[in-house]
Design a protein around this motif. Structure first.
Motif, mmCIF file in Angstrom:
data_model
loop_
_atom_site.group_PDB
_atom_site.id
_atom_site.type_symbol
_atom_site.label_atom_id
_atom_site.label_comp_id
_atom_site.label_asym_id
_atom_site.label_seq_id
_atom_site.Cartn_x
_atom_site.Cartn_y
_atom_site.Cartn_z
ATOM 1 N N ASN A 263 0.832 -1.211 0.000
ATOM 2 C CA ASN A 263 0.000 0.000 0.000
ATOM 3 C C ASN A 263 0.862 1.256 0.000
ATOM 4 N N TYR A 264 1.927 1.259 0.773
ATOM 5 C CA TYR A 264 2.810 2.422 0.809
ATOM 6 C C TYR A 264 3.517 2.591 -0.529
ATOM 7 N N PHE A 265 3.920 1.499 -1.126
ATOM 8 C CA PHE A 265 4.613 1.541 -2.418
ATOM 9 C C PHE A 265 3.719 2.169 -3.482
ATOM 10 N N VAL A 266 2.453 1.790 -3.490
ATOM 11 C CA VAL A 266 1.530 2.277 -4.515
ATOM 12 C C VAL A 266 0.984 3.660 -4.188
ATOM 13 N N MET A 267 0.495 3.846 -2.960
ATOM 14 C CA MET A 267 -0.207 5.087 -2.602
ATOM 15 C C MET A 267 0.741 6.246 -2.313
ATOM 16 N N GLU A 268 1.826 6.000 -1.612
ATOM 17 C CA GLU A 268 2.720 7.077 -1.204
ATOM 18 C C GLU A 268 3.910 7.252 -2.149
ATOM 19 N N MET A 269 4.488 6.143 -2.559
ATOM 20 C CA MET A 269 5.660 6.235 -3.416
ATOM 21 C C MET A 269 5.284 6.380 -4.892
ATOM 22 N N GLY A 270 4.108 5.865 -5.247
ATOM 23 C CA GLY A 270 3.620 6.009 -6.614
ATOM 24 C C GLY A 270 4.531 5.394 -7.655
ATOM 25 N N ARG A 271 5.090 4.254 -7.350
ATOM 26 C CA ARG A 271 6.037 3.629 -8.265
ATOM 27 C C ARG A 271 5.376 2.545 -9.110
ATOM 28 N N ASP A 272 6.102 2.122 -10.138
ATOM 29 C CA ASP A 272 5.592 1.120 -11.062
ATOM 30 C C ASP A 272 5.828 -0.290 -10.518
ATOM 31 N N LEU A 273 4.867 -1.195 -10.789
ATOM 32 C CA LEU A 273 4.995 -2.575 -10.321
ATOM 33 C C LEU A 273 6.229 -3.263 -10.892
ATOM 34 N N LYS A 274 6.702 -2.782 -12.020
ATOM 35 C CA LYS A 274 7.875 -3.376 -12.641
ATOM 36 C C LYS A 274 9.067 -3.334 -11.697
ATOM 37 N N GLU A 275 9.138 -2.289 -10.867
ATOM 38 C CA GLU A 275 10.253 -2.179 -9.917
ATOM 39 C C GLU A 275 10.194 -3.280 -8.863
ATOM 40 N N LEU A 276 8.970 -3.601 -8.408
ATOM 41 C CA LEU A 276 8.831 -4.674 -7.427
ATOM 42 C C LEU A 276 9.175 -6.025 -8.044
ATOM 43 N N LYS A 277 8.795 -6.195 -9.304
ATOM 44 C CA LYS A 277 9.115 -7.445 -9.982
ATOM 45 C C LYS A 277 10.631 -7.631 -10.064
ATOM 46 N N GLU A 278 11.353 -6.548 -10.336
ATOM 47 C CA GLU A 278 12.803 -6.629 -10.464
ATOM 48 C C GLU A 278 13.514 -6.620 -9.119
ATOM 49 N N PHE A 279 12.826 -6.086 -8.101
ATOM 50 C CA PHE A 279 13.460 -5.998 -6.783
ATOM 51 C C PHE A 279 12.468 -6.419 -5.694
ATOM 52 N N PRO A 280 12.113 -7.729 -5.634
ATOM 53 C CA PRO A 280 11.176 -8.198 -4.600
ATOM 54 C C PRO A 280 11.758 -8.116 -3.195
ATOM 55 N N GLY A 302 13.779 16.197 -3.800
ATOM 56 C CA GLY A 302 13.305 16.168 -5.170
ATOM 57 C C GLY A 302 14.104 15.214 -6.033
ATOM 58 N N VAL A 303 14.559 14.119 -5.431
ATOM 59 C CA VAL A 303 15.424 13.178 -6.129
ATOM 60 C C VAL A 303 14.744 11.819 -6.237
ATOM 61 N N TYR A 304 14.940 11.176 -7.364
ATOM 62 C CA TYR A 304 14.445 9.829 -7.574
ATOM 63 C C TYR A 304 15.617 8.850 -7.575
ATOM 64 N N LEU A 305 15.518 7.811 -6.751
ATOM 65 C CA LEU A 305 16.525 6.759 -6.728
ATOM 66 C C LEU A 305 15.842 5.412 -6.932
ATOM 67 N N PRO A 306 16.445 4.513 -7.687
ATOM 68 C CA PRO A 306 15.870 3.174 -7.842
ATOM 69 C C PRO A 306 15.791 2.478 -6.495
ATOM 70 N N LEU A 307 14.883 1.526 -6.377
ATOM 71 C CA LEU A 307 14.692 0.824 -5.108
ATOM 72 C C LEU A 307 15.977 0.213 -4.538
#
Length: 351
Positions: A263-280, A302-307
């Motif tokens: 829920n936090y990943f989707v609602m707060e972080m707003g990231r793509d599911l592809k990231e979870l698939k690559e980094f479970p 204001g920075v974006y970093l990969p998981l």
């Protein structure tokens, strides 16, 4: 110690036979400290017991006051042989360092479903496989059922781990210490079916994840696969890919891990599911201590970093990368280097 136990039994009308009940071989390993503790414990029991009704028998002349560990009919028996073996079990377990009174409170069936000879045989069998006395005590503490098993019950587990799960002999002690519950599992009904299921998912090096072998496919694995498909929105193929990358996903609670973190990943972080698939491995990090603080730090800059960069790196390295991304200037829109509005984020990914 004998005087304290005899006084207690006499006061409560329990007819124990001293000559055989207390006899131990000359190599008894009870230390003076353990003897004093047993003596003190029985004194406390004789002065702090609750009144209960006991069925009439040749050994009880009236309703007695007896402690919890003696209230079981499997312990107080009209047969002297049972009484004798009870005492011998108590003293033997104490002699190898197992807290008898804690054990009997938590797992009283040890007294009624195991024989002294079986307990001794199991202990010596485990020692012959390289387990120390400390290992055995720890294993019994986490899985007391072991004390009710015979060698014929647990030897198939060791054979399975070595021959079918491909555990190295040198790793056997570490594997069992990490998951003592393995020794209480049936090879045919639990261990082998779980092994085949994990292998069917493409998890070939099961010897690295032996703690999963004691889990139920129906009760633990299938519900997590269903949740990742139906709630998270992954395809079955994606789920298989994720558990291959990170089999420990099967260990995590749906309610206390998957739900809040997803829920936090989707609602707060707003990231793509592809990231979870690559980094479970995302689900292995603490939501409150790692995921939220680092995500909020990225948002504040204001920075974006990969998981993986955001979560796996040491705190010092994370702060360094965050500052580098924050202080660097993105290319001008007229520059040939500018190709999308996320060019700056792309640069941060490469750091």
């Amino acid at each position: 110690m004998e005087e304290a136990i005899i006084a207690f039994c006499s006061k409560n009308g329990i007819n124990f036979h001293k000559p055989t009940f207390y006899h131990l071989p000359s190599h008894n390993l009870l230390s003076p400290t353990r003897r004093r503790r047993l003596k003190t414990h029985f004194r406390n029991l004789s002065s702090n017991t609750s009144s209960i009704s006991v069925p009439a028998s040749p050994h009880f002349s009236k309703p007695s006051k007896i402690p919890k560990l003696l209230q079981s009919s499997s312990i107080i028996s009209p047969h002297p042989h049972s009484q004798n073996e009870f005492g011998e079990k108590m003293l033997y377990l104490e002699s190898i360092g197992i807290d008898f009174f804690s054990l009997i409170d938590d797992y009283p069936s040890v007294i009624s479903t195991s024989s002294l000879e079986d307990i001794k045989s199991t202990f010596h069998y485990m020692r012959s496989l390289g387990f120390s006395s400390f290992d055995f005590r720890r294993i019994c503490g986490m899985c007391p059922e072991i004390l009710t098993y015979r060698i014929s019950d647990i030897s198939p587990v060791f054979t399975f781990l070595l021959r079918e799960a491909n555990v190295k002999g040198s790793d056997l002690r570490k594997v069992v210490n990490r998951r003592p519950r393995l020794l209480a599992c049936s090879v045919g009904e639990r261990l082998r079916p779980t092994l085949y299921f994990l292998q069917s998912l493409g998890i070939t090096e099961v010897q690295k994840y032996t703690s999963l072998l004691s889990c139920s496919v129906e009760d633990k694995f299938i519900p997590r696969i269903d949740y990742m498909e139906k709630t998270m929105g992954f395809s079955y193929r994606d789920v298989v890919s994720m558990v291959r990358r990170f089999p420990q996903l099967f260990c995590y609670s749906i309610k206390h891990n998957f739900e809040p973190k997803f829920n936090y990943f989707v609602m707060e972080m707003g990231r793509d599911l592809k990231e979870l698939k690559e980094f479970p491995h995302y689900f292995s990090f603490s939501l409150e201590k790692r995921i939220k603080p680092r995500h909020l730090s990225c948002v504040s800059k204001g920075v974006y970093l990969p998981l993986p960069v955001m979560l796996k790196t040491h705190e010092t390295m994370f702060r360094h990368r965050l500052e580098v991304c924050f202080s660097s200037s993105p290319p001008l829109t007229t520059s040939p280097l500018w190709w999308s509005t996320s060019a700056h984020n792309y640069l941060c990914k490469e750091i």
